[in-house]
Design a protein around this motif. Structure first.
Motif, short mmCIF file in Angstrom:
data_model
loop_
_atom_site.label_atom_id
_atom_site.label_comp_id
_atom_site.label_asym_id
_atom_site.label_seq_id
_atom_site.Cartn_x
_atom_site.Cartn_y
_atom_site.Cartn_z
N TYR A 1 0.78 -1.10 -0.11
CA TYR A 1 0.11 -0.08 -0.11
C TYR A 1 0.94 1.13 -0.14
O TYR A 1 0.53 2.03 -0.92
N TYR A 2 1.85 1.26 0.99
CA TYR A 2 2.55 2.55 0.87
C TYR A 2 3.60 2.62 -0.29
O TYR A 2 3.88 3.89 -0.49
N GLN A 3 4.10 1.87 -0.64
CA GLN A 3 4.71 1.65 -1.93
C GLN A 3 3.91 2.05 -3.07
O GLN A 3 4.43 2.82 -3.70
N GLN A 4 2.89 1.75 -3.26
CA GLN A 4 1.86 2.15 -4.23
C GLN A 4 1.53 3.50 -4.03
O GLN A 4 1.34 4.43 -5.12
N LEU A 5 1.30 4.09 -3.03
CA LEU A 5 0.89 5.52 -2.69
C LEU A 5 2.41 6.49 -2.98
O LEU A 5 2.16 7.35 -3.56
N ALA A 6 3.43 5.94 -2.57
CA ALA A 6 4.80 6.63 -3.10
C ALA A 6 4.90 6.58 -4.27
O ALA A 6 5.47 7.87 -4.81
N ASP A 7 4.69 5.46 -5.30
CA ASP A 7 4.90 5.47 -6.74
C ASP A 7 3.68 6.60 -7.33
O ASP A 7 4.25 7.45 -8.00
N LEU A 8 2.55 7.02 -6.62
CA LEU A 8 1.79 7.70 -7.20
C LEU A 8 2.11 8.90 -6.85
O LEU A 8 2.14 9.95 -7.83
N ILE A 9 2.67 9.22 -5.89
CA ILE A 9 3.12 10.66 -5.58
C ILE A 9 4.45 11.16 -6.33
O ILE A 9 4.51 12.18 -6.89
N ILE A 10 5.33 10.13 -6.80
CA ILE A 10 6.53 10.37 -7.27
C ILE A 10 6.03 10.67 -8.80
O ILE A 10 6.65 11.63 -9.30
N ARG A 11 5.26 9.81 -9.30
CA ARG A 11 4.89 10.24 -10.70
C ARG A 11 3.94 11.43 -10.77
O ARG A 11 4.41 12.22 -11.79
N ARG A 12 3.31 11.82 -9.87
CA ARG A 12 2.61 12.99 -10.22
C ARG A 12 3.39 14.25 -9.79
O ARG A 12 3.23 15.14 -10.72
N GLU A 13 4.35 14.20 -8.85
CA GLU A 13 5.38 15.41 -8.69
C GLU A 13 6.26 15.60 -9.90
O GLU A 13 6.63 16.51 -10.43
N TYR A 14 6.36 14.31 -10.35
CA TYR A 14 7.67 14.59 -11.69
C TYR A 14 6.48 15.11 -12.66
O TYR A 14 7.49 16.04 -13.31
N PHE A 15 5.40 14.90 -12.85
CA PHE A 15 4.66 15.56 -14.02
C PHE A 15 4.66 17.18 -13.77
O PHE A 15 4.47 17.87 -14.64
N LYS A 16 4.41 17.47 -12.53
CA LYS A 16 4.48 18.87 -12.19
C LYS A 16 5.80 19.58 -12.38
O LYS A 16 5.63 20.70 -12.83
N VAL A 17 6.83 18.84 -12.23
CA VAL A 17 8.04 19.67 -12.59
C VAL A 17 8.69 19.40 -13.75
O VAL A 17 9.82 20.12 -14.51
N ALA A 18 8.18 18.29 -14.69
CA ALA A 18 9.01 17.83 -15.90
C ALA A 18 8.55 18.95 -16.95
O ALA A 18 7.69 19.45 -16.82
#
Length: 107
Positions: free
Chosen positions: A90-107
């Motif tokens: 669960y926490y790894q899946q949430l972390a993955d969602l967060i990393i991907r979303r934050e990546y799109f914000k800054v890419a």
């Protein structure tokens, strides 16, 4: 919007730095901050592990802020409800969602 690529993420240090800064900005006030001593040692998997442990601590602290964090980062509920807390990843899946979303914000 560019597609997320672990390989690109791992090799593009400025993108890693910007992603970490964005995560810290969005998690400010929840008792968690990513502190990176050597940016060259951080890759996607390391960031995933650190962030998932942080999310777990936030959840265990009884703050019930995980859903609030995901809304703040702008992750739709339909993306995180399929893997309920009974899932051992669960926490790894949430972390993955967060990393991907934050990546799109800054890419």
């Amino acid at each position: 919007m560019p597609e997320f690529s672990v390989e690109l993420f791992n090799t593009h240090r400025p993108l890693v730095q910007k992603t970490i800064e964005q995560i810290n900005k969005d998690l400010a006030g929840y008792g968690f901050e990513l502190t990176v001593v050597d940016l060259n040692l951080i890759n996607y998997q390391a960031l995933l592990n650190i962030l998932s442990e942080g999310l777990k601590k936030i959840d265990i602290a009884g703050r019930n802020n995980l859903q609030s964090i995901l809304y703040r980062i702008d992750i739709p509920e339909k993306h995180f409800t399929p893997f309920a807390t009974s899932n051992s990843y669960y926490y790894q899946q949430l972390a993955d969602l967060i990393i991907r979303r934050e990546y799109f914000k800054v890419a």
